[in-house]
Design a protein around this motif. Structure first.
Motif, short mmCIF file in Angstrom:
data_model
loop_
_atom_site.label_atom_id
_atom_site.label_comp_id
_atom_site.label_asym_id
_atom_site.label_seq_id
_atom_site.Cartn_x
_atom_site.Cartn_y
_atom_site.Cartn_z
N GLU A 12 0.83 -1.21 0.00
CA GLU A 12 0.00 0.00 0.00
C GLU A 12 0.87 1.26 0.00
O GLU A 12 0.58 2.24 -0.72
N GLU A 13 1.88 1.19 0.81
CA GLU A 13 2.80 2.34 0.85
C GLU A 13 3.48 2.52 -0.51
O GLU A 13 3.58 3.65 -1.01
N LEU A 14 3.91 1.42 -1.10
CA LEU A 14 4.53 1.51 -2.41
C LEU A 14 3.53 1.98 -3.46
O LEU A 14 3.87 2.74 -4.36
N GLU A 15 2.27 1.55 -3.33
CA GLU A 15 1.24 2.00 -4.25
C GLU A 15 1.00 3.50 -4.10
O GLU A 15 0.82 4.22 -5.09
N ARG A 16 0.99 3.98 -2.83
CA ARG A 16 0.83 5.41 -2.59
C ARG A 16 2.02 6.17 -3.21
O ARG A 16 1.84 7.20 -3.86
N LYS A 17 3.19 5.57 -2.94
CA LYS A 17 4.38 6.19 -3.53
C LYS A 17 4.28 6.17 -5.05
O LYS A 17 4.66 7.15 -5.72
N LEU A 18 3.82 5.07 -5.60
CA LEU A 18 3.67 4.94 -7.04
C LEU A 18 2.67 5.98 -7.56
O LEU A 18 2.89 6.61 -8.59
N GLU A 19 1.53 6.11 -6.82
CA GLU A 19 0.54 7.11 -7.22
C GLU A 19 1.14 8.52 -7.15
O GLU A 19 0.94 9.34 -8.06
N THR A 20 1.86 8.76 -6.03
CA THR A 20 2.49 10.08 -5.89
C THR A 20 3.50 10.29 -7.01
O THR A 20 3.55 11.36 -7.64
N THR A 21 4.28 9.27 -7.24
CA THR A 21 5.29 9.35 -8.29
C THR A 21 4.62 9.50 -9.64
O THR A 21 5.08 10.27 -10.49
N SER A 22 3.52 8.76 -9.85
CA SER A 22 2.79 8.87 -11.11
C SER A 22 2.22 10.27 -11.27
O SER A 22 2.28 10.87 -12.36
N ASN A 25 5.00 12.41 -11.98
CA ASN A 25 5.42 12.11 -13.35
C ASN A 25 4.51 12.84 -14.33
O ASN A 25 4.98 13.42 -15.31
#
Length: 153
Positions: A12-22, A25
């Motif tokens: 979930e944290e990685l997904e949040r980071k991924l969303e934030t990063t996305s 991006n």
């Protein structure tokens, strides 16, 4: 289960980071797109300014060439006028010299004529005086003869 929970949290944290990063991006892509558009607009303006500068440079070269031609023509006219003025000045100086020479000759001729006329006038005066003297002598002689004939008769 604990591991699963931790892994789920990490996911979930990685997904949040991924969303934030996305999201970042996407923002970066938008910024990059805006910058690319700005660069493209700048390139278009640069090309337009380059064409304008080239046109102005050609106009400037033509104006400079025209100015050079005009300066050369003006210089040639001035040189021609100067030569004409010098030629006229030489002609006038020559004419002045001739006139001075002629004036001097006329003065000498006048002086010579005056001397001749003065001499002739003096000769005529002398001859007139001599003639008057002779006339008086003759009148005296005639008077003498008259008185002598009157005494004799």
């Amino acid at each position: 289960q604990e591991e699963k929970k931790q892994l789920t949290l990490k996911v979930e944290e990685l997904e949040r980071k991924l969303e934030t990063t996305s999201a970042q991006n996407i923002e970066f892509l938008q910024v990059i797109a805006k910058r690319e558009e700005s660069i493209h607009q700048c390139q278009l303006r640069l090309e337009e300014k380059t064409r304008e500068c080239s046109s102005l440079a050609r106009q400037l070269e033509m104006a400079i060439e025209d100015a050079r031609r005009q300066v050369e023509q003006t210089r040639e006219r001035a040189t021609s006028r100067e030569r004409a003025a010098q030629s006229k000045m030489l002609d006038l100086e020559t004419q002045l010299s001739r006139n001075k020479t002629e004036l001097n000759q006329l003065r000498r001729s006048k002086d010579d004529a005056e001397r001749r006329y003065e001499s002739r006038l003096q000769d005529l005066k002398d001859r007139l005086e001599q003639s008057e003297s002779t006339n008086r002598s003759m009148q005296n002689y005639v008077q003498f003869l008259k008185s002598s004939y009157a005494n004799v008769f």
